[in-house]
Design a protein around this motif. Structure first.
Motif, PDB file in Angstrom:
ATOM      1  N   GLN A   1      50.862 -14.762   1.256  1.00 15.65           N
ATOM      2  CA  GLN A   1      51.391 -14.242   0.000  1.00 15.65           C
ATOM      3  C   GLN A   1      50.473 -13.154  -0.554  1.00 15.65           C
ATOM      4  OE1 GLN A   1      51.740 -18.291  -1.698  1.00 15.65           O
ATOM      5  NE2 GLN A   1      53.755 -17.666  -2.419  1.00 15.65           N
ATOM      6  N   GLU A   2      49.182 -13.389  -0.474  1.00 13.29           N
ATOM      7  CA  GLU A   2      48.228 -12.390  -0.948  1.00 13.29           C
ATOM      8  C   GLU A   2      48.306 -11.125  -0.104  1.00 13.29           C
ATOM      9  OE1 GLU A   2      44.446 -14.350  -0.824  1.00 13.29           O
ATOM     10  OE2 GLU A   2      44.690 -15.194  -2.837  1.00 13.29           O
ATOM     11  N   TYR A   3      48.497 -11.286   1.199  1.00 11.14           N
ATOM     12  CA  TYR A   3      48.593 -10.138   2.096  1.00 11.14           C
ATOM     13  C   TYR A   3      49.800  -9.270   1.739  1.00 11.14           C
ATOM     14  CZ  TYR A   3      49.198  -7.542   6.492  1.00 11.14           C
ATOM     15  OH  TYR A   3      49.355  -6.553   7.431  1.00 11.14           O
TER      16      TYR A   3
ATOM     17  N   ARG B   1      47.397 -20.755 -12.647  1.00  9.70           N
ATOM     18  CA  ARG B   1      46.485 -19.630 -12.400  1.00  9.70           C
ATOM     19  C   ARG B   1      45.810 -19.200 -13.699  1.00  9.70           C
ATOM     20  NH1 ARG B   1      46.969 -16.717  -7.637  1.00  9.70           N
ATOM     21  NH2 ARG B   1      46.340 -14.815  -8.705  1.00  9.70           N
TER      22      ARG B   1
ATOM     23  N   ARG C   1      41.027 -16.616  -5.107  1.00 13.30           N
ATOM     24  CA  ARG C   1      41.070 -15.697  -3.971  1.00 13.30           C
ATOM     25  C   ARG C   1      41.020 -16.421  -2.637  1.00 13.30           C
ATOM     26  NH1 ARG C   1      36.024 -12.187  -5.703  1.00 13.30           N
ATOM     27  NH2 ARG C   1      35.301 -14.342  -5.936  1.00 13.30           N
TER      28      ARG C   1
ATOM     29  N   ASN D   1      47.483  -6.390  -4.866  1.00 10.11           N
ATOM     30  CA  ASN D   1      47.103  -6.578  -6.268  1.00 10.11           C
ATOM     31  C   ASN D   1      48.301  -6.722  -7.187  1.00 10.11           C
ATOM     32  OD1 ASN D   1      44.355  -6.347  -5.670  1.00 10.11           O
ATOM     33  ND2 ASN D   1      44.457  -4.123  -5.740  1.00 10.11           N
TER      34      ASN D   1
ATOM     35  N   GLU E   1      56.573 -12.741  -7.641  1.00  7.32           N
ATOM     36  CA  GLU E   1      56.397 -13.944  -6.842  1.00  7.32           C
ATOM     37  C   GLU E   1      57.649 -14.219  -6.009  1.00  7.32           C
ATOM     38  OE1 GLU E   1      53.794 -15.860  -6.478  1.00  7.32           O
ATOM     39  OE2 GLU E   1      52.480 -14.925  -7.935  1.00  7.32           O
TER      40      GLU E   1
ATOM     41  N   TRP F   1      49.596 -19.370   1.455  1.00  6.31           N
ATOM     42  CA  TRP F   1      48.952 -18.770   0.274  1.00  6.31           C
ATOM     43  C   TRP F   1      48.301 -17.430   0.633  1.00  6.31           C
ATOM     44  CZ3 TRP F   1      48.488 -20.021  -4.862  1.00  6.31           C
ATOM     45  CH2 TRP F   1      47.430 -19.463  -5.577  1.00  6.31           C
ATOM     46  N   LYS F   2      47.574 -17.384   1.749  1.00  3.32           N
ATOM     47  CA  LYS F   2      46.903 -16.161   2.170  1.00  3.32           C
ATOM     48  C   LYS F   2      47.911 -15.093   2.587  1.00  3.32           C
ATOM     49  CE  LYS F   2      43.184 -15.659   2.096  1.00  3.32           C
ATOM     50  NZ  LYS F   2      42.327 -15.248   0.950  1.00  3.32           N
TER      51      LYS F   2
ATOM     52  N   ARG G   1      50.354  -9.307  -7.474  1.00  2.00           N
ATOM     53  CA  ARG G   1      50.765 -10.665  -7.790  1.00  2.00           C
ATOM     54  C   ARG G   1      50.611 -10.966  -9.279  1.00  2.00           C
ATOM     55  NH1 ARG G   1      49.169 -15.384  -4.002  1.00  2.00           N
ATOM     56  NH2 ARG G   1      51.025 -16.144  -5.024  1.00  2.00           N
TER      57      ARG G   1
END
Length: 314
Positions: free
Chosen positions: A266-268, A15, A109, A272, A280, A263-264, A274
């Protein structure tokens, strides 16, 4: 195979690298990664007035042509121009060399909405071709399948050898679960939690690395139960689960690859928050909990059995 801790470190370093690699720099990183990963990959470089003729790489065995796009700032018009130009060049100059057009991007993103539209339009216009996209999640999986020294060379840093125990406390989970409360939707029905079917991981076609992360995190899912048992609002878990399931259904409709779906999600969960390795790990505990309760990912049919594992190689 890298341990969970090592894979988390590789993800964080990737990243950071992608936040600094744009244009030709990203393209070169992708080519180096694919050359290390696949003996049949040909890295296509620009040559005089010929340019790259719509390709940044070719896989000879599986007939895939790769086109990279890595801007500093994503732009819908630029995405369309790049995609269209590369596809037209590839079809005009290299049609006999490929049957799958793969658009590679650096957007942490996720897939730009414009790209989803472009992939659908291209498939409708060129029915004899297949179209795919590759993003940071795919690159992470490819990296983790390499030898340790190859990964270190690509990332430009050593992977620390650590015997740290995977420890998660309730205090690590609370910010994430509080975030989920803010995301929750009113539930129209409340279903009781269920045990995860033993074949569910295989049925959802999750990569081995993703399965290992979920399995490791399952050891700590009782902490999520503990959290909800302490809530004054007894409907909170079901409302959060309903919102989680609704978001999963939305993501599943937009992404075919199970790794992208994960992946999505995890973002959900993290919003902000992460970035840090402890976060993680906590994110995966929350995901494993809702995986176990069958609020995310699909349950296999009653008589479904996982196919026998084949030997894997690079």
């Amino acid at each position: 195979m890298l341990s969970f801790e090592e894979q988390s470190f590789v993800r964080a370093m990737l990243r950071r690298l992608l936040e600094e690699r744009f244009g030709k720099s990203f393209e070169r990183f992708f080519q180096n990664l694919m050359c290390a990963r696949y003996p049949d990959f040909i890295d296509v470089r620009t040559h005089g007035n010929l340019g790259d003729i719509g390709a940044d790489g070719l896989s000879l065995h599986d007939g895939k042509l790769y086109a990279c796009y890595a801007p500093e700032v994503p732009d819908a018009k630029a995405v369309r121009t790049k995609f269209t130009d590369d596809l037209e060049k590839a079809i005009a100059k290299r049609r006999d060399h490929f049957d799958t057009f793969v658009f590679v991007h650096n957007d942490l993103r996720g897939v730009h909405p414009e790209l989803s539209i472009l992939l659908s339009e291209a498939h409708a216009a060129h029915s004899s071709l297949r179209f795919e996209q590759r993003g940071p999640q795919h690159l992470h999986r490819e990296l983790c399948r390499l030898e340790r020294d190859e990964i270190q060379e690509l990332l430009g840093c050593e992977i620390p050898v650590s015997e740290r125990v995977y420890r998660i406390g309730l205090e690590d989970l609370e910010p994430l679960l509080t975030h989920l409360v803010a995301q929750r939707r009113q539930a129209t029905s409340q279903a009781p939690a269920r045990e995860v079917p033993p074949e569910k991981l295989a049925y959802n076609r999750l990569a081995v690395e993703d399965r290992d992360e979920i399995i490791s995190a399952m050891r700590y899912t009782p902490l999520v139960d503990e959290y909800y048992q302490q809530r004054q609002d007894v409907t909170e878990r079901d409302e959060v689960a309903q919102g989680f399931n609704a978001y999963y259904q939305q993501v599943k409709a937009d992404y075919d690859d199970p790794g992208d779906v994960l992946w999505k999600l995890q973002e959900y969960v993290a919003g902000n928050a992460r970035g840090r390795r402890d976060h993680e790990r906590a994110v995966m505990v929350v995901l494993a909990y809702f995986f176990e309760t069958c609020d995310i990912f699909e349950e296999p049919p009653t008589n479904w059995r996982a196919p026998a594992l084949q030997g894997t190689g690079r």
